[in-house]
Structures are given as structure tokens and as C-alpha cells.
Scaffold this active site. Structure first.
Site, mmCIF file in Angstrom:
data_model
loop_
_atom_site.group_PDB
_atom_site.id
_atom_site.type_symbol
_atom_site.label_atom_id
_atom_site.label_comp_id
_atom_site.label_asym_id
_atom_site.label_seq_id
_atom_site.Cartn_x
_atom_site.Cartn_y
_atom_site.Cartn_z
ATOM 1 N N GLY A 14 0.825 -1.203 0.000
ATOM 2 C CA GLY A 14 0.000 0.000 0.000
ATOM 3 C C GLY A 14 0.857 1.249 0.000
ATOM 4 O O GLY A 14 2.049 1.196 -0.324
ATOM 5 N N ASN A 15 0.269 2.366 0.356
ATOM 6 C CA ASN A 15 1.002 3.621 0.458
ATOM 7 C C ASN A 15 0.390 4.469 1.565
ATOM 8 O O ASN A 15 -0.557 4.045 2.239
ATOM 9 C CB ASN A 15 1.024 4.359 -0.891
ATOM 10 C CG ASN A 15 -0.367 4.625 -1.417
ATOM 11 O OD1 ASN A 15 -1.167 5.322 -0.789
ATOM 12 N ND2 ASN A 15 -0.689 4.063 -2.584
ATOM 13 N N TYR A 16 0.928 5.672 1.752
ATOM 14 C CA TYR A 16 0.545 6.495 2.898
ATOM 15 C C TYR A 16 -0.649 7.412 2.637
ATOM 16 O O TYR A 16 -0.985 8.247 3.470
ATOM 17 C CB TYR A 16 1.735 7.347 3.338
ATOM 18 C CG TYR A 16 2.910 6.542 3.840
ATOM 19 C CD1 TYR A 16 2.817 5.768 4.981
ATOM 20 C CD2 TYR A 16 4.118 6.551 3.145
ATOM 21 C CE1 TYR A 16 3.895 5.028 5.439
ATOM 22 C CE2 TYR A 16 5.209 5.803 3.593
ATOM 23 C CZ TYR A 16 5.093 5.053 4.756
ATOM 24 O OH TYR A 16 6.163 4.325 5.197
ATOM 25 N N SER A 17 -1.311 7.274 1.515
ATOM 26 C CA SER A 17 -2.443 8.150 1.211
ATOM 27 C C SER A 17 -3.560 7.963 2.244
ATOM 28 O O SER A 17 -3.894 6.839 2.625
ATOM 29 C CB SER A 17 -2.987 7.847 -0.181
ATOM 30 O OG SER A 17 -4.164 8.582 -0.426
ATOM 31 N N ALA A 30 -4.286 7.428 -4.916
ATOM 32 C CA ALA A 30 -2.913 6.930 -5.046
ATOM 33 C C ALA A 30 -2.989 5.430 -5.325
ATOM 34 O O ALA A 30 -2.914 4.605 -4.414
ATOM 35 C CB ALA A 30 -2.128 7.209 -3.774
#
Length: 217
Positions: free
Chosen positions: A24-27, A91
């Protein structure tokens, strides 16, 4: 924007590795939700395709919760043909695991190799399907060569406008309540903005869309 139908994407996607792990990512989804709410404030009928996020969404916005990049792609392909404006602020993961383990992967060695495959390019796909009456806005989050990458994305995805955030700007990007953007449109016009709250950044984005594509009509 009374009578206009708007599609917004927001938040991250989670690409499952096994039942307890994901890529995943930090969005957080804050920027996309702010845009959806501002579109609603202007009278638009808004559908928000939202990845995993804890951000609250205003009543009256049609919420389509999704998890993976494939989920988001499927939802956008279904919704986009009936829209006047689409703003792709999510994102979305660029890669997803080839194999999704059905049970938790045990720690058995010093290394674990994951085979990844590209996810479907939502912005490019919508750019290929876009009619002359639709407005398509993409986002670019960059760490270097920001302007060059944003302009390249504007052309290759057949978008009408790209919103650039740079992680070089303190207080901009994932996790913050503030953001600093530059907007590029397909006519070569650049719209730079100062650091602002994401609520006010959303106002700038919606104002620019109206100014460039509706106020002239």
C-alpha cells in the site's frame, strides 16, 4: 456545476500479499474527499470511489468503497461514461502481487521474493475513452523532475489537466492537512498555488476546472 455528474477517486489501494499483509502507500484520502465535498458545494452530483480510508464523507456524496487497484479500475470504468468531470486523485498501486497466498506466509528464511505485475492504468484507460464533452483531471505525486513528469503524464494519459504535488515541499502530500499544488492544462497554461489547507486546495482545483472548461462556454 448544477446538473454536472462528477467522478472522484481518492485514497490508497491495498494489494493483498496474504490474509494479513498488503502492498500500500501512505495516502489518507483527505485531498480527494475535500475535492468531492467542494464539487458537491458547487451543485454537482458526486460519486466518490474511495480506497481504504478513515476520512468521513459528507451525506449526499455517493460513496463506492473499494480495496484494490482492480476494484477501483472496475468501478471507474462503469461510472465514467455517465460523467461530465472525473478527477483521479487516488494513489493507486502501480504493481500488485501475482499470487495472493490464501494463508499467512510464515517466516522461514532470510529472504522473501514477491513477484509483482503492473496494475491497470485507470487514468490512461479513461483518457482513451474520454469524449470531447468530458473533462479528465489526473494527479501526479513526484519526488524529482516534477514538472517534466507531470507534463509527460498530461500528454500520455490524454488528460485535460494534471495536478502536481511534490514531496519536496514540506507539508505537502500524504498524511498532511495541507498541500501545495501546481496545475497544468493541455493548452500549456500553468497555475501555481501556495501552501494551503486541503479544503482550500480543493477550492482552487474546482475553481480552475470551472474557469478553464465551463466559464468560457
Amino acid at each position: 456545476l448544477n446538473g454536472k455528474k462528477v467522478l472522484i477517486t481518492a485514497g490508497p489501494t491495498y494489494e493483498q500479499i496474504d490474509p494479513v499483509r498488503f502492498i500500500g502507500n501512505y495516502s489518507t484520502g483527505k485531498m480527494g474527499v475535500a475535492i468531492a465535498e467542494e464539487m458537491q458545494n458547487r451543485g454537482a452530483e458526486v460519486t466518490l470511489v474511495l480506497g481504504p480510508s478513515s476520512v468521513k464523507v459528507n451525506t449526499g456524496i455517493k460513496l463506492v468503497p473499494v480495496k484494490t487497484a482492480e476494484d477501483m479500475f472496475t468501478a471507474c470504468e462503469k461510472i465514467f461514461p455517465g460523467c461530465d468531470i472525473a478527477v483521479m486523485s487516488a494513489a493507486v498501486a502501480d504493481y500488485t502481487p501475482v499470487n495472493n497466498a490464501l494463508e499467512k506466509i510464515k517466516k522461514t528464511g532470510h529472504e522473501l521474493t514477491l513477484q509483482l505485475t503492473k496494475t491497470k492504468d485507470i487514468l490512461k484507460t479513461l483518457g482513451e475513452q474520454k469524449t470531447g464533452k468530458q473533462v479528465l483531471v489526473g494527479f501526479a505525486l513526484e519526488t524529482n523532475n516534477e514538472t517534466a513528469y507531470a507534463l509527460q503524464k498530461l500528454q500520455t494519459k490524454n488528460a485535460d489537466m494534471i495536478v502536481l504535488n511534490s514531496l519536496q515541499d514540506a507539508g505537502a502530500g500524504f498524511g498532511y492537512d495541507t498541500n501545495k499544488i501546481t496545475i497544468f492544462d493541455k493548452d500549456g497554461t500553468t497555475f501555481p498555488f501556495d501552501m494551503k489547507s486541503k479544503k482550500n486546495v480543493a477550492i482552487d482545483i474546482v475553481n480552475t476546472i470551472i474557469q478553464q472548461f465551463y466559464a468560457k462556454n
